[in-house]
Design a protein around this motif. Structure first.
Motif, mmCIF file in Angstrom:
data_model
loop_
_atom_site.group_PDB
_atom_site.id
_atom_site.type_symbol
_atom_site.label_atom_id
_atom_site.label_comp_id
_atom_site.label_asym_id
_atom_site.label_seq_id
_atom_site.Cartn_x
_atom_site.Cartn_y
_atom_site.Cartn_z
ATOM 1 N N THR A 3 0.824 -1.200 0.000
ATOM 2 C CA THR A 3 0.000 0.000 0.000
ATOM 3 C C THR A 3 0.868 1.263 0.000
ATOM 4 O O THR A 3 2.093 1.198 0.157
ATOM 5 C CB THR A 3 -0.890 0.021 1.245
ATOM 6 O OG1 THR A 3 -0.042 0.128 2.410
ATOM 7 C CG2 THR A 3 -1.719 -1.269 1.353
ATOM 8 N N THR A 4 0.202 2.397 -0.125
ATOM 9 C CA THR A 4 0.920 3.676 -0.026
ATOM 10 C C THR A 4 1.563 3.828 1.353
ATOM 11 O O THR A 4 2.680 4.339 1.465
ATOM 12 C CB THR A 4 -0.046 4.839 -0.297
ATOM 13 O OG1 THR A 4 -0.563 4.710 -1.625
ATOM 14 C CG2 THR A 4 0.649 6.179 -0.153
ATOM 15 N N LYS A 5 0.886 3.361 2.370
ATOM 16 C CA LYS A 5 1.471 3.416 3.714
ATOM 17 C C LYS A 5 2.745 2.584 3.777
ATOM 18 O O LYS A 5 3.739 2.978 4.412
ATOM 19 C CB LYS A 5 0.458 2.912 4.754
ATOM 20 C CG LYS A 5 0.930 3.091 6.189
ATOM 21 C CD LYS A 5 -0.167 2.735 7.177
ATOM 22 C CE LYS A 5 0.298 2.979 8.611
ATOM 23 N NZ LYS A 5 -0.776 2.674 9.591
ATOM 24 N N ASP A 6 2.746 1.442 3.117
ATOM 25 C CA ASP A 6 3.956 0.616 3.047
ATOM 26 C C ASP A 6 5.076 1.381 2.339
ATOM 27 O O ASP A 6 6.237 1.324 2.751
ATOM 28 C CB ASP A 6 3.677 -0.693 2.305
ATOM 29 C CG ASP A 6 2.760 -1.626 3.066
ATOM 30 O OD1 ASP A 6 2.817 -1.646 4.306
ATOM 31 O OD2 ASP A 6 1.970 -2.334 2.409
ATOM 32 N N LEU A 7 4.734 2.084 1.259
ATOM 33 C CA LEU A 7 5.746 2.840 0.525
ATOM 34 C C LEU A 7 6.301 3.984 1.368
ATOM 35 O O LEU A 7 7.483 4.330 1.247
ATOM 36 C CB LEU A 7 5.173 3.372 -0.786
ATOM 37 C CG LEU A 7 4.801 2.316 -1.832
ATOM 38 C CD1 LEU A 7 4.259 2.988 -3.089
ATOM 39 C CD2 LEU A 7 5.997 1.434 -2.177
ATOM 40 N N GLN A 8 5.480 4.560 2.218
ATOM 41 C CA GLN A 8 5.990 5.576 3.143
ATOM 42 C C GLN A 8 7.070 4.966 4.035
ATOM 43 O O GLN A 8 8.108 5.607 4.297
ATOM 44 C CB GLN A 8 4.842 6.133 3.993
ATOM 45 C CG GLN A 8 3.881 7.014 3.199
ATOM 46 C CD GLN A 8 2.675 7.457 4.013
ATOM 47 O OE1 GLN A 8 2.132 6.684 4.821
ATOM 48 N NE2 GLN A 8 2.239 8.691 3.803
ATOM 49 N N HIS A 9 6.840 3.758 4.468
ATOM 50 C CA HIS A 9 7.841 3.058 5.278
ATOM 51 C C HIS A 9 9.093 2.756 4.458
ATOM 52 O O HIS A 9 10.215 2.900 4.941
ATOM 53 C CB HIS A 9 7.242 1.764 5.836
ATOM 54 C CG HIS A 9 8.204 0.919 6.610
ATOM 55 N ND1 HIS A 9 8.912 1.375 7.702
ATOM 56 C CD2 HIS A 9 8.610 -0.371 6.422
ATOM 57 C CE1 HIS A 9 9.694 0.414 8.165
ATOM 58 N NE2 HIS A 9 9.532 -0.650 7.405
ATOM 59 N N LEU A 10 8.898 2.360 3.207
ATOM 60 C CA LEU A 10 10.042 2.069 2.337
ATOM 61 C C LEU A 10 10.930 3.294 2.165
ATOM 62 O O LEU A 10 12.156 3.204 2.300
ATOM 63 C CB LEU A 10 9.546 1.602 0.969
ATOM 64 C CG LEU A 10 10.605 1.498 -0.141
ATOM 65 C CD1 LEU A 10 11.708 0.522 0.233
ATOM 66 C CD2 LEU A 10 9.948 1.106 -1.462
ATOM 67 N N PHE A 11 10.331 4.444 1.872
ATOM 68 C CA PHE A 11 11.139 5.644 1.689
ATOM 69 C C PHE A 11 11.849 6.050 2.978
ATOM 70 O O PHE A 11 12.967 6.578 2.938
ATOM 71 C CB PHE A 11 10.280 6.794 1.150
ATOM 72 C CG PHE A 11 10.053 6.710 -0.332
ATOM 73 C CD1 PHE A 11 11.059 7.062 -1.222
ATOM 74 C CD2 PHE A 11 8.847 6.258 -0.850
ATOM 75 C CE1 PHE A 11 10.866 6.980 -2.590
ATOM 76 C CE2 PHE A 11 8.644 6.167 -2.220
ATOM 77 C CZ PHE A 11 9.661 6.529 -3.102
ATOM 78 N N ALA A 12 11.225 5.774 4.114
ATOM 79 C CA ALA A 12 11.883 6.053 5.396
ATOM 80 C C ALA A 12 13.099 5.147 5.591
ATOM 81 O O ALA A 12 14.145 5.598 6.085
ATOM 82 C CB ALA A 12 10.887 5.871 6.544
ATOM 83 N N ALA A 203 19.514 -2.579 -1.275
ATOM 84 C CA ALA A 203 19.506 -3.354 -0.025
ATOM 85 C C ALA A 203 18.369 -2.900 0.882
ATOM 86 O O ALA A 203 17.741 -3.720 1.566
ATOM 87 C CB ALA A 203 20.851 -3.206 0.689
ATOM 88 N N SER A 204 18.081 -1.602 0.885
ATOM 89 C CA SER A 204 16.957 -1.090 1.679
ATOM 90 C C SER A 204 15.639 -1.651 1.161
ATOM 91 O O SER A 204 14.751 -2.009 1.949
ATOM 92 C CB SER A 204 16.921 0.441 1.611
ATOM 93 O OG SER A 204 18.095 1.021 2.125
ATOM 94 N N ILE A 205 15.494 -1.717 -0.153
ATOM 95 C CA ILE A 205 14.273 -2.271 -0.736
ATOM 96 C C ILE A 205 14.140 -3.750 -0.392
ATOM 97 O O ILE A 205 13.061 -4.237 -0.055
ATOM 98 C CB ILE A 205 14.259 -2.053 -2.259
ATOM 99 C CG1 ILE A 205 14.279 -0.556 -2.584
ATOM 100 C CG2 ILE A 205 13.018 -2.711 -2.885
ATOM 101 C CD1 ILE A 205 14.440 -0.240 -4.060
ATOM 102 N N ALA A 206 15.262 -4.470 -0.445
ATOM 103 C CA ALA A 206 15.246 -5.887 -0.065
ATOM 104 C C ALA A 206 14.849 -6.053 1.400
ATOM 105 O O ALA A 206 14.079 -6.969 1.747
ATOM 106 C CB ALA A 206 16.616 -6.509 -0.324
#
Length: 219
Positions: A3-12, A203-206
């Motif tokens: 979700t978009t909320k998940d992507l917010q976590h990814l960018f963090a 690596a962050s994405i992984a």
């Protein structure tokens, strides 16, 4: 689903990991460039995570999150990495269009679109001592693994390994692009800072995929 909320976590996650390696990236860049790559990437990622965090995840689509990150990164970074990562995030947004959330395959396609966008915008090929030496092998590894039936977690494990190997391989290359290209063989023995920051981001994405997979299992 992602979700978009998940992507917010990814960018963090990306911003935190780049910040942690900022000084090292500057050291790498100082050997063959102007020494500010870590500062530029830190500024771009920090601007992106703040902009994406300001979105309402109940209203904003994943495409909107990627496009918001693109604009913020470009506004924060005037160096070459600004247009490259802005293009990457815009391509990711275009790849997922107006989807309200993303399947594993759609997330993988967004990742591959990022890599393609960077390569096309930078007009670079593997072997030229650029971030493409990390991004393209990572995307290729992930797509190949997916095509053979691997899980998203397995795909990104292979992507991270490929990115690290591609980054390390830049040590033995001469540069065909940018300031480093003027130094000829003097750049041999030094890792490309763009490839190094790319490997950190991948690596962050992984790590994000691993955490998301763990949450899915727990549910």
């Amino acid at each position: 689903m992602i979700t978009t909320k998940d992507l917010q976590h990814l960018f963090a996650l990306i911003a935190a990991d780049i910040a942690a390696h900022r000084d090292h990236l500057c050291e790498l860049d100082g050997a063959i460039g102007d020494g500010d790559h870590g500062l530029a990437m830190d500024a771009g990622c920090e601007a992106s995570v703040k902009a994406v965090a300001a979105l309402d995840p109940a209203q904003a689509t994943p495409a909107a999150a990627f496009n918001t990150a693109a604009k913020a990164f470009l506004n924060a970074v005037g160096a070459s990495s600004g247009p490259l990562y802005a293009t990457a995030f815009m391509r990711a947004g275009a790849a997922v269009k107006d989807r309200p959330d993303l399947s594993d395959e759609e997330f993988l396609r967004a990742f591959a679109a990022m890599a393609a966008g960077i390569q096309e915008r930078g007009k670079a090929e593997p072997g030229e001592k650029t971030m493409v030496d990390a991004w393209k092998p990572a995307a290729d590894a992930a797509l190949d693994a997916w095509a053979s039936g691997a899980s998203l977690l397995e795909c990104f494990d292979l992507a991270e390994r490929a990115a690290r190997q591609g980054c390390e391989a830049t040590r033995d290359m001469t540069a065909a692009k940018g300031r480093a290209s003027r130094l000829g063989e003097r750049v041999i023995g030094h890792i490309d800072p763009g490839a190094a920051s790319a490997a950190i981001i991948i690596a962050s994405i992984a790590k994000f995929v691993e955490q998301h997979d763990s949450c899915r299992i727990d549910m």
